[in-house]
Write an enzyme that holds these catalytic residues in place. Structure first.
Site, short mmCIF file in Angstrom:
data_model
loop_
_atom_site.label_atom_id
_atom_site.label_comp_id
_atom_site.label_asym_id
_atom_site.label_seq_id
_atom_site.Cartn_x
_atom_site.Cartn_y
_atom_site.Cartn_z
N ASN A 254 -4.57 -9.20 -11.42
CA ASN A 254 -3.67 -8.79 -10.33
C ASN A 254 -4.26 -9.18 -8.97
OD1 ASN A 254 -1.96 -7.58 -12.16
ND2 ASN A 254 -2.69 -5.50 -11.77
N GLU B 206 -13.46 -3.25 -14.71
CA GLU B 206 -12.89 -3.47 -16.04
C GLU B 206 -13.63 -4.56 -16.83
OE1 GLU B 206 -8.30 -1.91 -15.77
OE2 GLU B 206 -8.63 -4.06 -15.49
N LEU C 175 -4.46 4.63 1.47
CA LEU C 175 -3.87 5.98 1.54
C LEU C 175 -2.39 5.95 1.18
CD1 LEU C 175 -5.56 6.79 4.98
CD2 LEU C 175 -6.32 7.65 2.75
N ASP D 86 -4.19 -3.25 -5.86
CA ASP D 86 -4.70 -4.59 -6.20
C ASP D 86 -4.15 -5.63 -5.24
OD1 ASP D 86 -6.10 -3.60 -8.36
OD2 ASP D 86 -4.46 -3.94 -9.78
N GLY E 148 6.86 -4.36 -11.32
CA GLY E 148 5.75 -5.11 -11.93
C GLY E 148 4.55 -5.17 -11.01
P1 ADP Z 1 -3.48 2.34 -5.48
O1 ADP Z 1 -2.35 1.46 -5.93
O2 ADP Z 1 -4.82 1.77 -5.80
O3 ADP Z 1 -3.34 3.78 -5.88
P2 ADP Z 1 -2.48 3.03 -2.81
O4 ADP Z 1 -1.43 3.87 -3.46
O5 ADP Z 1 -3.35 3.68 -1.78
O6 ADP Z 1 -3.44 2.31 -3.86
O7 ADP Z 1 -1.72 1.80 -2.13
C1 ADP Z 1 -2.40 0.68 -1.62
C2 ADP Z 1 -1.69 0.18 -0.36
O8 ADP Z 1 -0.36 -0.20 -0.70
C3 ADP Z 1 -1.56 1.21 0.76
O9 ADP Z 1 -2.72 1.21 1.58
C4 ADP Z 1 -0.33 0.71 1.49
O10 ADP Z 1 -0.67 -0.34 2.37
C5 ADP Z 1 0.53 0.12 0.36
N1 ADP Z 1 1.50 1.11 -0.13
C6 ADP Z 1 1.40 1.94 -1.19
N2 ADP Z 1 2.48 2.73 -1.32
C7 ADP Z 1 3.31 2.37 -0.31
C8 ADP Z 1 4.62 2.81 0.13
N3 ADP Z 1 5.29 3.77 -0.52
N4 ADP Z 1 5.16 2.20 1.21
C9 ADP Z 1 4.51 1.21 1.87
N5 ADP Z 1 3.28 0.76 1.51
C10 ADP Z 1 2.70 1.34 0.45
#
Ligand code: ADP
Length: 290
Positions: free
Chosen positions: A42, A136, A206, A239, A274
């Protein structure tokens, strides 16, 4: 600069099910699809689509032409992916109508890495190239050490989170990338507040609140907001963020610019279903940044 990514390659076997199977139950899937997955793959796809020269180091099964064709189709250099006796890794994924998922991973070829092969590839890397790692594959710690010795910029995505593995990596990395949950777990399990994590830089994503990059030497924090979008599937958002960030840094972008590029890319990625196939192209990222 080149981005070298030593990481996993999986086939995601996605089954849409009417409900999660109960113990002993046999269930027919409503839909089935196969997609490229694995945190390593990814991140390579995100990085290559964002325009960076991306060399993936990893392993697939002898007979598997599909995964290599997928990676190559997304622009990843697959010349350093070994073919081994084990089958390509896979993930059996169940998704129920609420979007909840349940996943079983078979590491397969991902567990059959060769440190000598990794060393041979990194021997060709130049000072300042980027080395990307996740949790991984075996030999992550040894590979980080090799990267450090060759003066590469080592980015480590601490997922899936394992406290001991993460602690062992800290002396050899330049940038530690975690999501909020992983950061909280590191702080709790290792009794280590973010400010005390002994690495040069820490990045915490975040979700819909964006991301922060903390320079541990002076405590300065750079924040980027997430873009407001209607997210349909956040699988692989982290990713995407990490892969695009690596691509931006490989072009010499500064911290703020790299965060903005990664945030714009992840906001596009979450609006599509995906993981790897949802990674945006450089043109799409640039259009979003206008
Ligand atoms: P992971 O997928 O590792 O849990 P996060 O959920 O923190 O990581 O998401 C990674 C990044 O993807 C965030 O810092 C943000 O930039 C983007 N992102 C995640 N969710 C959203 C959302 N609902 N809207 C806009 N951007 C998002």
């Amino acid at each position: 600069m080149t981005v070298y990514n030593f990481g996993s390659i999986n086939r995601d076997l996605i089954h849409e099910v009417p409900h999660m199977p109960a113990p002993g139950e046999t269930l027919a899937a409503k839909r089935y699809s196969v997609g490229l997955g694995g945190k390593g793959a990814n991140q390579s796809v995100a990085c290559a689509r964002a325009g960076a020269k991306t060399v993936h180091i990893g392993a697939v099964g002898q007979q598997d032409t599909w995964s290599l064709a997928q990676l190559e189709g997304f622009g990843v250099d697959v010349s350093q992916i070994r073919r081994v006796e084990a089958e390509t890794g896979h993930a059996v994924i169940y998704v129920d109508p609420t979007g909840e998922n349940s996943i079983v991973i078979q590491h397969g070829a991902n567990a059959e890495q060769s440190l000598e092969a990794v060393e041979a590839v990194l021997a060709k890397a130049n000072s300042g190239d980027i080395l990307l790692l996740q949790n991984e594959t075996p030999f992550t710690e040894e590979t980080a050490k090799l990267g450090r010795n060759r003066d590469l910029f080592v980015i480590y995505s601490a997922a899936p989170f394992e406290p001991d593995a993460v602690s062992a990596m800290l002396p050899y990395i330049d940038l530690l990338v975690m999501n909020r949950g992983e950061c909280e777990e590191l702080e709790r399990r290792n009794k280590m507040p973010l400010a005390d994590i002994p690495v040069p830089h820490v990045l915490v994503t975040l979700g819909a609140d964006g991301a922060i990059w903390r320079d541990q030497s002076d405590g300065s924090v750079t924040h980027v907001a997430a873009r407001k979008v209607d997210a349909v599937d956040t699988t692989g958002a982290g990713d995407c963020f990490t892969g695009v960030l690596a691509a931006a840094l490989s072009e010499g972008k500064n911290r703020k610019q790299a965060l903005e590029m990664a945030s714009a890319a992840a906001a596009i990625q979450v609006t599509r279903p995906g993981a790897a196939p949802a990674m945006p192209t450089r043109d799409e990222i640039d259009a979003a940044l206008q």
